[in-house]
Design an enzyme around this catalytic site. Sequence first.
Site, PDB file in Angstrom:
ATOM      1  N   ASP A  25      71.852  56.055  68.883  1.00  0.00           N
ATOM      2  CA  ASP A  25      72.477  55.137  69.834  1.00  0.00           C
ATOM      3  C   ASP A  25      73.327  55.852  70.865  1.00  0.00           C
ATOM      4  O   ASP A  25      73.381  55.437  72.024  1.00  0.00           O
ATOM      5  CB  ASP A  25      73.360  54.126  69.095  1.00  0.00           C
ATOM      6  CG  ASP A  25      72.561  53.166  68.232  1.00  0.00           C
ATOM      7  OD1 ASP A  25      71.323  53.278  68.196  1.00  0.00           O
ATOM      8  OD2 ASP A  25      73.192  52.310  67.586  1.00  0.00           O
ATOM      9  N   ASP A  49      73.138  52.937  76.381  1.00  0.00           N
ATOM     10  CA  ASP A  49      72.957  53.437  75.027  1.00  0.00           C
ATOM     11  C   ASP A  49      71.781  54.402  75.051  1.00  0.00           C
ATOM     12  O   ASP A  49      70.740  54.116  75.673  1.00  0.00           O
ATOM     13  CB  ASP A  49      72.663  52.305  74.043  1.00  0.00           C
ATOM     14  CG  ASP A  49      73.919  51.623  73.530  1.00  0.00           C
ATOM     15  OD1 ASP A  49      74.990  51.812  74.129  1.00  0.00           O
ATOM     16  OD2 ASP A  49      73.819  50.873  72.527  1.00  0.00           O
ATOM     17  N   HIS A  90      68.087  48.340  72.946  1.00  0.00           N
ATOM     18  CA  HIS A  90      67.396  49.488  72.378  1.00  0.00           C
ATOM     19  C   HIS A  90      65.882  49.293  72.441  1.00  0.00           C
ATOM     20  O   HIS A  90      65.334  48.307  71.937  1.00  0.00           O
ATOM     21  CB  HIS A  90      67.856  49.798  70.955  1.00  0.00           C
ATOM     22  CG  HIS A  90      69.323  50.094  70.886  1.00  0.00           C
ATOM     23  ND1 HIS A  90      70.004  50.217  69.690  1.00  0.00           N
ATOM     24  CD2 HIS A  90      70.255  50.284  71.863  1.00  0.00           C
ATOM     25  CE1 HIS A  90      71.285  50.466  69.939  1.00  0.00           C
ATOM     26  NE2 HIS A  90      71.450  50.511  71.261  1.00  0.00           N
TER      27      HIS A  90
END
Length: 373
Positions: free
Chosen positions: A130, A206, A255
Amino acid sequence: MQSASFSGQAGIIHKAEAAAGPINSHTEWGLLEEVIVGTPANAFFSFWDPIDRYLFSEEEVAEIEKYLKFRQPYPKEYVEKARAAIGRFVHILEAEGVKVRRLEEVRYDQAFRTPDWTTPGGFCAANPRDLLLVIGDEVIEAPMCSRSRYFEILAYRRLLREYARQGARIVAAPRPRLRDELYNPDYANPGSLTPHVLTNAEPVFDAADFVRCGRDIIGQLSHVTNQAGVDWLRHHLGPEYTIHLIESLDPKPSHIDTTLALLAPGKVLVNPTFTDVKKLPKVFDKWDVLIAPDPVPFNTRPRLMSNWISINTLMLDEERIIVEKRQAPLIKKLKDWGFKTIPCDFEDHYPFIGGFHCATLDVRRQGKLESYA
């Protein structure tokens, strides 16, 4: 507190020599030699960040609280089960010849503040993917948008100092202030200036919103990555790299590794519900686009992720792939496509919001910088 940037002797290391250094990873599939694995130790369920408050409905929050209490440490049994899952995973990695590096344990149950805000605690260091992005011989600390994760990097300092002493290039993106102007509570309303929680008040991203295939980096805009963050990364990497953005159809995009997975040269695994397979970047025009089967719903609670965590796998090379053992349809498909699957029981890690790809950071993979278009 400002994040340190460890320059070591990076300034005199040329790209041709990078493979001899401690950091070398250009793709998601080169032979994996060394990897950092996360830890759920001392995890704290803050659930305080603006993105949490804006993304989750009252009903979803009530359901989560049946299992995890906000602003409290994770229950001991959750941590122990996740440790066991990590242990099974590490056993496989080491048995397959991968060097595994572990993190320092840091307390996350402490309140902290900046001049702009306060938070009751942090999160954990379960998911190295991350906050750190490895591009070739460089490690980039991402400017994450989560206030509770502002000091998560502390668990990595010992390893980063070690790599820096060995000549690694380790840099940090500009540390964001994370003031209220960064977050858009009206993002879902018609006419909103941004389709996601984030505005472009400052660059944030991220690292897990990007995957690598040599000179081409595949990324997405999401509730944790804004256009300003992508622009910073493009400028930092320079003309040797091209960042291609996919359009996410995930209702809560965060993500990229539950949307697509790069498995080998010319082979990309795609979740067809989170992106339009007909609109993939042109870099994939000559690739085999492998459509992932519907996932087997995971059993652990609370549900903090989509069932498409099923495709959050880890390649050990161009053939070997670690997959959650309950994902029988995906395992069968991967075998049909010529991959060697290695099942692992990992669902007890899911309450810490990560699968195999999230829970690791490639430090060294064999291979050099090239184009796969």
